[in-house]
Scaffold this motif. Structure first.
Motif, short mmCIF file in Angstrom:
data_model
loop_
_atom_site.label_atom_id
_atom_site.label_comp_id
_atom_site.label_asym_id
_atom_site.label_seq_id
_atom_site.Cartn_x
_atom_site.Cartn_y
_atom_site.Cartn_z
N MET A 17 19.58 7.99 -54.72
CA MET A 17 18.95 8.22 -56.03
C MET A 17 17.61 8.95 -55.87
O MET A 17 17.34 9.93 -56.57
N ARG A 18 16.80 8.49 -54.93
CA ARG A 18 15.49 9.14 -54.71
C ARG A 18 15.67 10.59 -54.26
O ARG A 18 14.87 11.45 -54.59
N TYR A 19 16.73 10.83 -53.49
CA TYR A 19 16.95 12.16 -52.94
C TYR A 19 17.45 13.15 -54.00
O TYR A 19 17.24 14.35 -53.88
N VAL A 20 18.12 12.64 -55.04
CA VAL A 20 18.81 13.55 -55.97
C VAL A 20 18.30 13.52 -57.41
O VAL A 20 18.69 14.36 -58.22
N TYR A 21 17.43 12.57 -57.77
CA TYR A 21 17.16 12.33 -59.19
C TYR A 21 16.62 13.55 -59.91
O TYR A 21 16.86 13.76 -61.11
N HIS A 22 15.88 14.41 -59.20
CA HIS A 22 15.28 15.58 -59.84
C HIS A 22 16.33 16.60 -60.30
O HIS A 22 16.00 17.53 -61.02
N GLU A 23 17.59 16.41 -59.88
CA GLU A 23 18.66 17.31 -60.36
C GLU A 23 18.95 17.11 -61.85
O GLU A 23 19.50 18.00 -62.50
N ASN A 24 18.65 15.92 -62.34
CA ASN A 24 18.87 15.64 -63.77
C ASN A 24 18.02 14.42 -64.12
O ASN A 24 18.52 13.30 -64.24
N VAL A 25 16.75 14.70 -64.29
CA VAL A 25 15.78 13.61 -64.51
C VAL A 25 16.13 12.84 -65.79
O VAL A 25 16.01 11.62 -65.85
N ALA A 26 16.61 13.58 -66.80
CA ALA A 26 16.92 12.93 -68.08
C ALA A 26 17.94 11.81 -67.90
O ALA A 26 17.85 10.76 -68.54
N VAL B 215 13.15 -0.28 -68.67
CA VAL B 215 11.83 0.27 -68.32
C VAL B 215 11.16 0.75 -69.60
O VAL B 215 11.78 1.44 -70.41
N ASP B 216 9.92 0.34 -69.79
CA ASP B 216 9.14 0.76 -70.96
C ASP B 216 8.63 2.18 -70.71
O ASP B 216 7.86 2.40 -69.77
N PRO B 217 9.07 3.15 -71.52
CA PRO B 217 8.72 4.54 -71.22
C PRO B 217 7.33 4.96 -71.71
O PRO B 217 6.88 6.06 -71.37
N SER B 218 6.65 4.08 -72.44
CA SER B 218 5.45 4.57 -73.13
C SER B 218 4.35 4.98 -72.15
O SER B 218 4.02 4.26 -71.21
N GLY B 219 3.82 6.16 -72.40
CA GLY B 219 2.70 6.68 -71.62
C GLY B 219 3.07 7.16 -70.22
O GLY B 219 2.18 7.41 -69.39
N LYS B 220 4.40 7.26 -69.94
CA LYS B 220 4.81 7.68 -68.60
C LYS B 220 5.50 9.05 -68.63
O LYS B 220 6.14 9.38 -69.63
N THR B 221 5.40 9.79 -67.55
CA THR B 221 6.16 11.03 -67.45
C THR B 221 7.62 10.69 -67.17
O THR B 221 7.94 9.57 -66.74
N ASP B 222 8.50 11.65 -67.40
CA ASP B 222 9.92 11.43 -67.12
C ASP B 222 10.14 11.06 -65.64
O ASP B 222 10.94 10.16 -65.34
N ASN B 223 9.44 11.74 -64.76
CA ASN B 223 9.57 11.43 -63.34
C ASN B 223 9.17 9.98 -63.05
O ASN B 223 9.84 9.29 -62.28
N GLU B 224 8.09 9.55 -63.66
CA GLU B 224 7.64 8.17 -63.44
C GLU B 224 8.68 7.16 -63.94
O GLU B 224 8.97 6.17 -63.28
N ILE B 225 9.23 7.45 -65.13
CA ILE B 225 10.25 6.54 -65.69
C ILE B 225 11.47 6.49 -64.77
O ILE B 225 11.98 5.41 -64.44
N ALA B 226 11.92 7.68 -64.34
CA ALA B 226 13.09 7.75 -63.47
C ALA B 226 12.86 6.96 -62.19
O ALA B 226 13.72 6.16 -61.77
#
Lengths: 385, 385
Positions: free
Chosen positions: A291-300, A312-323
């Motif tokens: 997961m860590r190696y590939v997540y940036h292929e489809n962060v959404a 995971v509470d998404p508030s105030g976080k970037t997509d990368n941080e949430i992922a």
């Protein structure tokens, strides 16, 4: 959504006391049966005696292939094929977990095939015929009780491969048969089930709202029942829920219209072909690193995974941080239930790392979410050390 | 979770251009086929010509049962049975929606049965044999393409009953075949699909986390795609999602291990047996009233429905308030997509209310969530006027 064909003819017989249905099934399938099982556990729990008694009541002559290994071996499969041919066996009954069922499937397609059954696993042949196969499942994990898949290890060549073989005609799932599953096997099963869902959930296919939600439904239901079965191994409902999730995770429901991945399974197969470690243990170690190696292929997709499955509470976080928080939650869950988290837990070092990377990619690069070369696999294995 | 047996042998062939598979299927199933269809819509869309051409390429002689009614009639079914016997038909192909498929199923079980096919619908006989049946689905609604159910109306006795008949051998679902479905039929289909889920979701069975989440997954996916198909009837992905949801809503996945209800369907069948109104329209009217009449039997289930499916914010509200808000959201949704909301929309008054209440309960009280007598049904119908 992509085009698909779905067909699953297995009859699923689920619940307390459903083993009694075996007698009628045996009468329908023929008087000579090969009983396939693993170590001594079905003897200790009394299940062996019950099965034999029902088969005898149905008038069956029973031949046995016992001692199927946790990673079932080609040599064992070949013994079963010989036995079936010699004794004129009409059908096969697998009593056990995924390894036993997978071995039984290999025997079922091997009997009517003139060549070497390993051909099916090395993509040299496609199974056209099989002896009928029934299963009595004793472990929540594999999904093999309701699909065509089978994984066999050729110990001579240190290769572990999967093949499409044959659907069981029927599978009997009594949650009580899983009460006696030891703690470590229960943990591996949970890891295996979640990993099956991961392989089908992380995709670039869009417009699959139902498939996505079904996958999340299984993950959430497994996660919320995991602690329960580990706390009380005889909690019927928790065992039943995990058992049913295990079947639905790999019976063809999740991948319809979806491009799936399966790279992590190939990596784990390579590791356990070299070190013979438990499949579920290997998956718990490797999947979060994948997961860590590939997540940036489809962060959404990983953001959705984090928020829907792990809350995971998404508030105030970037997509990368949430992922990344979702991946960390996955690791934390595996650690919390007591799954291994590093290859070092099995005393695996970097000694055969390159060999495993090669074995994971015998037919070229693997995976769909991100296509992985043997170099990529080596990096994921290095992260897993 | 309760004990269950699940078995669904239908092959689902889904996606763009999949009709081409029909030729190979026809070759396998035999040279004489009965083609069953409804009004003229498959002629207007060109589907009829494509089907005939594929059947002819496969070398089939085609006999026809055309003009199957929206609530298929026993008299039409009997015509089909006669035709099959006279012409020595090998298999049946239904091209249309639920009514066409249901009629074709009745013909399929009627041909090898010596008695009156209506016996199966009045619980005097259980189907043991059937001609093979394939379907080409043109409407997202019924689920009949992947289950054993069939509903037929006996117009002489004003009775509409369902029976377990036979699974289609295969069903071809191309979302493009639903592009031309008129707005009202699309709305009825959406109502029908949601109603199928409701019947299986409102239950007192506990410890069914996966079944619960699967049902919610279907409801959410239908709701979020409903506006899309109504705005753009040729939105492939939205049509595909609704179509797939329709199949999964009624192919036996949701009720495993669950006590289901089906009272509202019985009530609607009674209404349309007397007034011949569209099934989906009747359900959109009656279901929210059933909910209001029964929710107090298990408020927690309706609270979950409100919060999970309709995103009702529970803060500061009593359970009753949350439950009622969920029911109101259901009504608002049906109104928003343009479904009928009262029996008055079909000019139905209280004139035959007692008759309908009696017809809804021909074998005694109905339903499981709350057992309903004919008096209860009369009250629900009165709420629906």
């Amino acid at each position: 959504m992509e085009n698909f064909i779905y067909h699953n003819p297995t009859q699923l017989i689920f619940g307390r006391g459903q083993l009694a249905q075996l007698e009628e099934k045996a009468r329908q399938l023929g008087p000579t049966v090969l009983l396939v099982y693993g170590g001594g556990s079905i003897g200790r729990t009394g299940l062996y005696d019950k099965v034999i008694s029902l088969l005898q009541s149905a008038g069956c002559r029973v031949h046995e292939l016992a001692g199927v290994e946790p990673n079932p071996r080609l040599s064992t499969v070949n013994k079963g094929i010989e036995l079936c041919r010699k004794e004129g066996v009409h059908w096969i009954l697998a009593v056990g977990g995924g390894s036993v069922i997978d071995a039984a499937k290999a025997v079922a397609i091997g009997v009517p095939y003139e060549g070497d059954v390993w051909d099916f696993y090395t993509r040299k042949a496609i199974a056209q015929e099989a002896l009928p196969l029934g299963t009595v499942l004793t472990l929540a994990a594999t999904g093999s009780e309701m699909n065509r898949g089978s994984v066999v290890t050729n110990w001579e060549t240190q290769e572990k491969h999967g093949a499409g073989t044959t659907f069981p005609t029927f599978s009997i799932l009594d949650p009580e048969h899983t009460f006696s599953v030891p703690r470590d096997q229960t943990i591996y099963g949970i890891s295996d089930i979640l990993s099956h869902v991961f392989e089908q959930y992380f995709t670039h296919t869009t417009e699959i709202p139902l498939q996505t939600r079904f996958a999340e439904s299984i993950m959430k239901s497994v996660i919320e029942n995991a602690e329960r079965v580990l706390t009380d191994p005889e909690d019927y409902d928790a065992r039943a829920n995990i058992l049913y999730c295990g079947t639905m995770a790999l019976n063809g429901t999740l991948p319809v219209g979806v491009t799936t991945d399966w790279a992590t399974h190939s990596i784990e197969h390579a590791v356990s072909a070299v070190y013979d470690i438990p499949h579920g243990g290997g998956l718990a170690i490797i999947f979060p690193k994948w997961m860590r190696y590939v997540y940036h292929e489809n962060v959404a997709r990983f953001v959705r995974f984090a928020t829907e499955v792990w809350n995971v509470d998404p508030s105030g976080k970037t997509d990368n941080e949430i992922a990344l928080e979702g991946i960390a939650a996955t690791e934390a869950f595996f650690a919390q239930i007591g799954a291994p988290t590093r290859l070092a837990d099995y005393a695996i070092t970097d000694e055969h790392l390159q060999l495993m990377a090669e074995k994971a990619t015998p037919f070229g690069p693997i995976g769909q979410f991100k296509t992985l070369t043997s170099d990529d696999v080596a990096q994921i294995l290095r992260l897993s050390l």
